[in-house]
Design a protein around this motif. Structure first.
Motif, mmCIF file in Angstrom:
data_model
loop_
_atom_site.group_PDB
_atom_site.id
_atom_site.type_symbol
_atom_site.label_atom_id
_atom_site.label_comp_id
_atom_site.label_asym_id
_atom_site.label_seq_id
_atom_site.Cartn_x
_atom_site.Cartn_y
_atom_site.Cartn_z
ATOM 1 N N GLY A 185 0.635 -0.997 0.323
ATOM 2 C CA GLY A 185 0.225 -0.556 0.098
ATOM 3 C C GLY A 185 0.935 1.433 0.039
ATOM 4 N N PHE A 186 2.006 1.377 -0.388
ATOM 5 C CA PHE A 186 2.672 2.052 0.071
ATOM 6 C C PHE A 186 3.493 3.018 -1.648
ATOM 7 C CE2 PHE A 186 3.880 0.235 3.785
ATOM 8 C CZ PHE A 186 3.779 1.232 4.577
ATOM 9 N N PRO A 187 3.867 4.256 -2.176
ATOM 10 C CA PRO A 187 4.154 4.358 -3.422
ATOM 11 C C PRO A 187 5.438 3.569 -3.778
ATOM 12 C CG PRO A 187 4.292 6.254 -1.640
ATOM 13 C CD PRO A 187 3.980 4.805 -1.022
ATOM 14 N N SER A 188 5.255 3.658 -4.958
ATOM 15 C CA SER A 188 6.177 3.311 -5.960
ATOM 16 C C SER A 188 7.395 3.759 -5.739
ATOM 17 C CB SER A 188 5.739 2.904 -7.453
ATOM 18 O OG SER A 188 5.691 3.794 -8.134
ATOM 19 N N GLU A 189 7.345 5.178 -5.587
ATOM 20 C CA GLU A 189 8.412 5.660 -5.617
ATOM 21 C C GLU A 189 8.809 5.686 -4.597
ATOM 22 O OE1 GLU A 189 5.602 7.179 -5.625
ATOM 23 O OE2 GLU A 189 5.215 7.919 -7.810
ATOM 24 N N LEU A 190 8.737 5.015 -2.783
ATOM 25 C CA LEU A 190 9.212 4.380 -2.313
ATOM 26 C C LEU A 190 9.831 3.259 -2.814
ATOM 27 C CD1 LEU A 190 10.287 4.987 1.143
ATOM 28 C CD2 LEU A 190 7.919 3.396 1.214
ATOM 29 N N GLY A 191 9.269 2.608 -3.114
ATOM 30 C CA GLY A 191 10.140 1.264 -3.935
ATOM 31 C C GLY A 191 11.476 1.036 -4.314
ATOM 32 N N GLU A 192 11.818 2.366 -5.537
ATOM 33 C CA GLU A 192 12.976 3.076 -6.189
ATOM 34 C C GLU A 192 13.538 3.608 -5.037
ATOM 35 O OE1 GLU A 192 12.563 3.376 -9.405
ATOM 36 O OE2 GLU A 192 10.670 2.056 -10.200
ATOM 37 N N GLN A 193 13.508 4.295 -4.766
ATOM 38 C CA GLN A 193 14.457 5.054 -3.410
ATOM 39 C C GLN A 193 14.288 3.436 -2.794
ATOM 40 O OE1 GLN A 193 15.708 7.863 -3.380
ATOM 41 N NE2 GLN A 193 14.440 8.682 -5.220
ATOM 42 N N ILE A 194 14.391 3.114 -2.185
ATOM 43 C CA ILE A 194 14.894 1.837 -1.496
ATOM 44 C C ILE A 194 15.763 1.175 -2.071
ATOM 45 C CG2 ILE A 194 14.541 -0.475 0.085
ATOM 46 C CD1 ILE A 194 13.737 2.951 1.683
ATOM 47 N N ALA A 195 15.521 0.929 -3.294
ATOM 48 C CA ALA A 195 16.119 -0.190 -4.244
ATOM 49 C C ALA A 195 17.275 0.602 -4.597
ATOM 50 C CB ALA A 195 15.592 0.053 -5.193
#
Length: 100
Positions: free
Chosen positions: A23-33
């Motif tokens: 349920g979190f934005p994909s931008e969070l995933g991009e930054q985490i990666a």
């Protein structure tokens, strides 16, 4: 694109997808990666996401920081081991500047 780049991209996509499913934005995933930087680190994060299923972005970022910290400690350990091995080599064999 090399095999390593494809593998990194696939892991990044899997991480972004797992974060979106929570349920979190994909931008969070991009930054985490981007911050994790390696597929192995992303695997650790994926294990955390699948098992813990955090409910706040702060928990995800906190785990990312813990993984990054572990990686830094491991790198420092390896650098210290290499320096120690070189030091021992100098103690045992000298600097190599003396003539026999």
């Amino acid at each position: 694109m090399t095999n390593d780049q494809r593998y990194w991209s696939a892991k990044k996509d899997e991480l972004v997808s797992a974060i979106k499913k929570l349920g979190f934005p994909s931008e969070l995933g991009e930054q985490i990666a981007r911050q994790l930087g390696s597929p192995k680190a992303m695997d650790r994060m994926l294990g955390y996401l699948y098992n813990v299923q955090p409910d706040t972005p702060e928990l995800i970022v906190d785990e990312m920081l813990a993984i990054c910290s572990d990686i830094d400690v491991w790198r420092e350990k390896k650098e210290a081991e290499a320096a120690n091995a070189r030091y021992n080599e100098i103690l045992n064999y000298g600097l190599g500047t003396e003539e026999d």
